[in-house]
Design a protein around this motif. Sequence first.
Motif, PDB file in Angstrom:
ATOM      1  N   PRO A  15       0.867  -1.389   0.038  1.00 43.15           N
ATOM      2  CA  PRO A  15       0.059   0.147  -0.020  1.00 43.15           C
ATOM      3  C   PRO A  15       0.814   1.303  -0.099  1.00 43.15           C
ATOM      4  CG  PRO A  15      -0.036  -1.030   1.997  1.00 43.15           C
ATOM      5  CD  PRO A  15       0.575  -2.281   1.148  1.00 43.15           C
ATOM      6  N   THR A  16       2.108   1.190   0.343  1.00 43.84           N
ATOM      7  CA  THR A  16       2.892   2.438   0.649  1.00 43.84           C
ATOM      8  C   THR A  16       4.297   2.431  -0.171  1.00 43.84           C
ATOM      9  OG1 THR A  16       3.852   1.448   2.671  1.00 43.84           O
ATOM     10  CG2 THR A  16       2.011   2.893   2.966  1.00 43.84           C
ATOM     11  N   ALA A  17       4.622   1.586  -1.021  1.00 41.32           N
ATOM     12  CA  ALA A  17       5.698   1.648  -1.688  1.00 41.32           C
ATOM     13  C   ALA A  17       6.972   1.883  -1.112  1.00 41.32           C
ATOM     14  CB  ALA A  17       5.337   2.564  -3.082  1.00 41.32           C
ATOM     15  N   ARG A  18       7.157   1.398  -0.175  1.00 39.13           N
ATOM     16  CA  ARG A  18       8.609   1.408   0.498  1.00 39.13           C
ATOM     17  C   ARG A  18       9.118   0.261   1.183  1.00 39.13           C
ATOM     18  NH1 ARG A  18       9.021   4.244   6.155  1.00 39.13           N
ATOM     19  NH2 ARG A  18      10.605   2.528   6.238  1.00 39.13           N
ATOM     20  N   ARG A  19      10.348   0.554   1.539  1.00 42.15           N
ATOM     21  CA  ARG A  19      11.018  -0.950   2.191  1.00 42.15           C
ATOM     22  C   ARG A  19      10.852  -0.839   3.555  1.00 42.15           C
ATOM     23  NH1 ARG A  19      16.490  -2.930  -0.788  1.00 42.15           N
ATOM     24  NH2 ARG A  19      16.130  -4.431   0.486  1.00 42.15           N
ATOM     25  N   ASP A  72       6.993  11.658   0.988  1.00 42.00           N
ATOM     26  CA  ASP A  72       8.265  11.213   1.750  1.00 42.00           C
ATOM     27  C   ASP A  72       8.036   9.813   2.328  1.00 42.00           C
ATOM     28  OD1 ASP A  72      10.583  10.486   2.808  1.00 42.00           O
ATOM     29  OD2 ASP A  72      10.769  11.897   4.316  1.00 42.00           O
ATOM     30  N   VAL A  73       8.334   8.532   1.825  1.00 43.48           N
ATOM     31  CA  VAL A  73       8.110   7.228   2.287  1.00 43.48           C
ATOM     32  C   VAL A  73       9.260   6.820   3.032  1.00 43.48           C
ATOM     33  CG1 VAL A  73       6.334   6.727   0.471  1.00 43.48           C
ATOM     34  CG2 VAL A  73       8.889   6.191   0.213  1.00 43.48           C
ATOM     35  N   GLY A  74      10.473   7.694   3.473  1.00 45.34           N
ATOM     36  CA  GLY A  74      11.257   7.125   4.268  1.00 45.34           C
ATOM     37  C   GLY A  74      12.354   6.269   3.645  1.00 45.34           C
ATOM     38  N   MET A  75      11.762   4.951   3.135  1.00 42.39           N
ATOM     39  CA  MET A  75      12.694   3.874   2.628  1.00 42.39           C
ATOM     40  C   MET A  75      12.306   3.741   1.138  1.00 42.39           C
ATOM     41  SD  MET A  75      13.752   1.366   5.670  1.00 42.39           S
ATOM     42  CE  MET A  75      14.804   0.532   4.877  1.00 42.39           C
ATOM     43  N   PRO A  76      12.681   4.514   0.228  1.00 40.39           N
ATOM     44  CA  PRO A  76      12.100   4.529  -0.953  1.00 40.39           C
ATOM     45  C   PRO A  76      12.584   3.223  -1.912  1.00 40.39           C
ATOM     46  CG  PRO A  76      13.763   6.092  -1.147  1.00 40.39           C
ATOM     47  CD  PRO A  76      13.455   5.672   0.305  1.00 40.39           C
ATOM     48  N   VAL A  77      11.738   2.748  -2.738  1.00 38.58           N
ATOM     49  CA  VAL A  77      12.175   1.625  -3.618  1.00 38.58           C
ATOM     50  C   VAL A  77      12.210   2.049  -5.247  1.00 38.58           C
ATOM     51  CG1 VAL A  77      11.263  -0.013  -1.952  1.00 38.58           C
ATOM     52  CG2 VAL A  77       9.708   0.754  -4.013  1.00 38.58           C
ATOM     53  N   PRO A  78      12.968   1.327  -5.901  1.00 39.87           N
ATOM     54  CA  PRO A  78      13.078   1.597  -7.271  1.00 39.87           C
ATOM     55  C   PRO A  78      11.789   1.303  -8.142  1.00 39.87           C
ATOM     56  CG  PRO A  78      14.169  -0.453  -6.710  1.00 39.87           C
ATOM     57  CD  PRO A  78      13.804   0.224  -5.720  1.00 39.87           C
ATOM     58  N   ARG A  93       6.542   4.911  -6.640  1.00 39.22           N
ATOM     59  CA  ARG A  93       6.216   6.011  -5.926  1.00 39.22           C
ATOM     60  C   ARG A  93       4.880   6.067  -5.491  1.00 39.22           C
ATOM     61  NH1 ARG A  93      10.762   5.353  -7.488  1.00 39.22           N
ATOM     62  NH2 ARG A  93      12.323   7.102  -8.119  1.00 39.22           N
ATOM     63  N   LEU A  94       4.730   7.031  -4.207  1.00 38.77           N
ATOM     64  CA  LEU A  94       3.410   7.454  -3.971  1.00 38.77           C
ATOM     65  C   LEU A  94       3.378   8.983  -4.240  1.00 38.77           C
ATOM     66  CD1 LEU A  94       2.823   5.988  -0.387  1.00 38.77           C
ATOM     67  CD2 LEU A  94       1.860   5.183  -2.522  1.00 38.77           C
ATOM     68  N   VAL A  95       2.104   9.335  -4.522  1.00 39.61           N
ATOM     69  CA  VAL A  95       1.631  10.674  -4.570  1.00 39.61           C
ATOM     70  C   VAL A  95       0.542  10.921  -3.854  1.00 39.61           C
ATOM     71  CG1 VAL A  95       2.972  11.284  -6.597  1.00 39.61           C
ATOM     72  CG2 VAL A  95       0.458  10.538  -6.729  1.00 39.61           C
ATOM     73  N   ARG A  96       0.119  11.873  -3.267  1.00 39.84           N
ATOM     74  CA  ARG A  96      -0.920  12.129  -2.132  1.00 39.84           C
ATOM     75  C   ARG A  96      -2.214  12.348  -3.008  1.00 39.84           C
ATOM     76  NH1 ARG A  96      -1.479  14.594   3.035  1.00 39.84           N
ATOM     77  NH2 ARG A  96      -3.785  14.676   3.560  1.00 39.84           N
ATOM     78  N   LEU A  97      -3.441  12.222  -2.824  1.00 39.69           N
ATOM     79  CA  LEU A  97      -4.627  12.378  -3.495  1.00 39.69           C
ATOM     80  C   LEU A  97      -5.360  13.485  -2.710  1.00 39.69           C
ATOM     81  CD1 LEU A  97      -5.975   8.936  -4.077  1.00 39.69           C
ATOM     82  CD2 LEU A  97      -5.095  10.463  -5.828  1.00 39.69           C
ATOM     83  N   PRO A  98      -6.197  14.300  -3.386  1.00 40.91           N
ATOM     84  CA  PRO A  98      -6.903  15.379  -2.707  1.00 40.91           C
ATOM     85  C   PRO A  98      -7.808  14.555  -1.692  1.00 40.91           C
ATOM     86  CG  PRO A  98      -7.083  15.503  -4.981  1.00 40.91           C
ATOM     87  CD  PRO A  98      -6.582  14.254  -4.906  1.00 40.91           C
ATOM     88  N   GLU A  99      -8.169  15.465  -0.710  1.00 40.97           N
ATOM     89  CA  GLU A  99      -8.919  15.233   0.643  1.00 40.97           C
ATOM     90  C   GLU A  99     -10.201  14.631  -0.125  1.00 40.97           C
ATOM     91  OE1 GLU A  99      -8.241  14.870   3.259  1.00 40.97           O
ATOM     92  OE2 GLU A  99      -6.213  16.016   3.533  1.00 40.97           O
ATOM     93  N   GLY A 121      -5.591   8.802   1.273  1.00 43.07           N
ATOM     94  CA  GLY A 121      -5.529   8.442  -0.155  1.00 43.07           C
ATOM     95  C   GLY A 121      -4.069   8.567  -0.731  1.00 43.07           C
ATOM     96  N   TYR A 122      -3.826   7.739  -1.552  1.00 42.40           N
ATOM     97  CA  TYR A 122      -2.346   7.783  -2.280  1.00 42.40           C
ATOM     98  C   TYR A 122      -2.703   7.312  -3.690  1.00 42.40           C
ATOM     99  CZ  TYR A 122      -0.419   9.115   2.127  1.00 42.40           C
ATOM    100  OH  TYR A 122       0.109   9.849   3.313  1.00 42.40           O
ATOM    101  N   MET A 123      -2.206   7.641  -4.665  1.00 44.37           N
ATOM    102  CA  MET A 123      -2.058   7.064  -5.584  1.00 44.37           C
ATOM    103  C   MET A 123      -0.563   6.246  -5.871  1.00 44.37           C
ATOM    104  SD  MET A 123      -2.020   8.369  -9.866  1.00 44.37           S
ATOM    105  CE  MET A 123      -1.856   7.080 -11.115  1.00 44.37           C
ATOM    106  N   ARG A 124      -0.406   5.118  -6.110  1.00 40.19           N
ATOM    107  CA  ARG A 124       0.714   4.271  -6.281  1.00 40.19           C
ATOM    108  C   ARG A 124       1.370   4.212  -7.552  1.00 40.19           C
ATOM    109  NH1 ARG A 124       0.763  -1.681  -4.796  1.00 40.19           N
ATOM    110  NH2 ARG A 124       0.458  -1.680  -7.068  1.00 40.19           N
ATOM    111  N   LEU A 125       2.155   5.107  -7.902  1.00 42.29           N
ATOM    112  CA  LEU A 125       2.838   4.934  -9.400  1.00 42.29           C
ATOM    113  C   LEU A 125       3.801   3.571  -9.505  1.00 42.29           C
ATOM    114  CD1 LEU A 125       3.474   8.599  -9.670  1.00 42.29           C
ATOM    115  CD2 LEU A 125       1.428   7.476 -10.734  1.00 42.29           C
ATOM    116  N   SER A 126       3.600   2.840 -10.685  1.00 44.00           N
ATOM    117  CA  SER A 126       4.731   1.935 -10.754  1.00 44.00           C
ATOM    118  C   SER A 126       4.761   1.795 -12.204  1.00 44.00           C
ATOM    119  CB  SER A 126       3.987   0.412 -10.309  1.00 44.00           C
ATOM    120  OG  SER A 126       2.870   0.152 -10.589  1.00 44.00           O
TER     121      SER A 126
END
Length: 407
Positions: free
Chosen positions: A177-181, A325-331, A334-340, A373-378
């Motif tokens: 859900p959060t695209a981080r390591r 900022d996901v702290g430990m990003p992965v290749p 990515r995450l981007v924040r969605l509107p409220e 809510g987030y959009m997870r880009l891959s």
Amino acid sequence: MSETEVTTAPRPLLLADGRPAARAWSLDPVMKHLNHGSFGAVPLVAQERQNEFRAEMDSSPVVWFPALPQKIADARVDLAAFLRATPDDLALVPNASAGVSVVLNALPRRRGGVIVVTDHGYGAVTMGAERLARRWGGEVRTARVPLDADEEQAYEAVMAEVDDATDLIVVDQITSPTARRMPVERIGAEAARLGIPLLVDGAHAPGLLAAPLDGLTCDFWVGNLHKWGCAPRGTAALVARGAQREDLYPLIDSWGAPDPYPDRFDQQGTVDVTGYLAASTALDFVDRTWGWDTARRYMDDLAGYAERLVGAAFAELGAVPGVVDVGMPVPGMRLVRLPEGLAGSRIEADTLRDRAARELGVEAAFTSFDGIGYMRLSAHVYNTAADYEYFAEDCVPVIGEWARAAH
């Protein structure tokens, strides 16, 4: 949006004959595919190879199925080499969740019946852990890891939930859900010192990470080859080390049950496992055409470009900063924040996913974490900058309208 706000887009990868990489996949040309991470995409050469195996199976099943265990054993050798694992440690399973179920079905309660998970875990895996805890008469403890936690903070958050009552730790290598390591290497070393089994959910790791098992101490690891590895769907690896692996059995009891691990997983009756046999064709296709290191660099560069572009587009709606900022990003992710007002829960995120596909012609992943809510880009090799430019310019304004209507 000015060009200076976004870095230069990476040049698209091409096939040897100069055609776009997307021509090697049977993707719907009308649909924009921005969500490789969920289900993957299978190259045509691997689809064709799987169909050849299916034709062989259907032409003479009485010959096919008795010979199948050896074919799978041979396939395990190739797939283990890709993962840099030992073939004798690796069993093939339909997906990472199936591998997790195999482990959860086998483990006995030895201490207090406590299972430690994180709030970034894959929902179905957490449900399985909860079911095991009920069977044990124990409990699941959830480590709260802030989205922007670095390695040390994430490690401390997980280990703070571990004590003498802990019988199992379940941690994602790359969170869905959060695209981080997660710091599975450090957690694994400490779990081994404490004598607590560690199950690593590496569903997204094969192909996205060059060597997901290097430097990792764990009892059990599962990873999908049909995501970033582009193998036919329903192809995953379960890697088990140590004495406990002899307690692992496939979810279907069959004639291979008396065999040792992992051989007993090679015989599953009349299940169609042609995807296992064609998996190396997909892996080899990417390797021969571009090389996995080149492919991973391209995926990561493109995901970074998409993050800045799409994040800026959402930020221009005036509600929230887009980049996260996901702290430990992965290749490659990515995450981007969605509107409220959008994707505040998993159900709402799935509803948004379905609406985007239906009304915008976009396959996209929307997720929810901590009520946001987030959009997870891959991105994969068949994606181009134009895919994300289209989404930023044509789709983000529409999603903004949906958000305003939701309030």
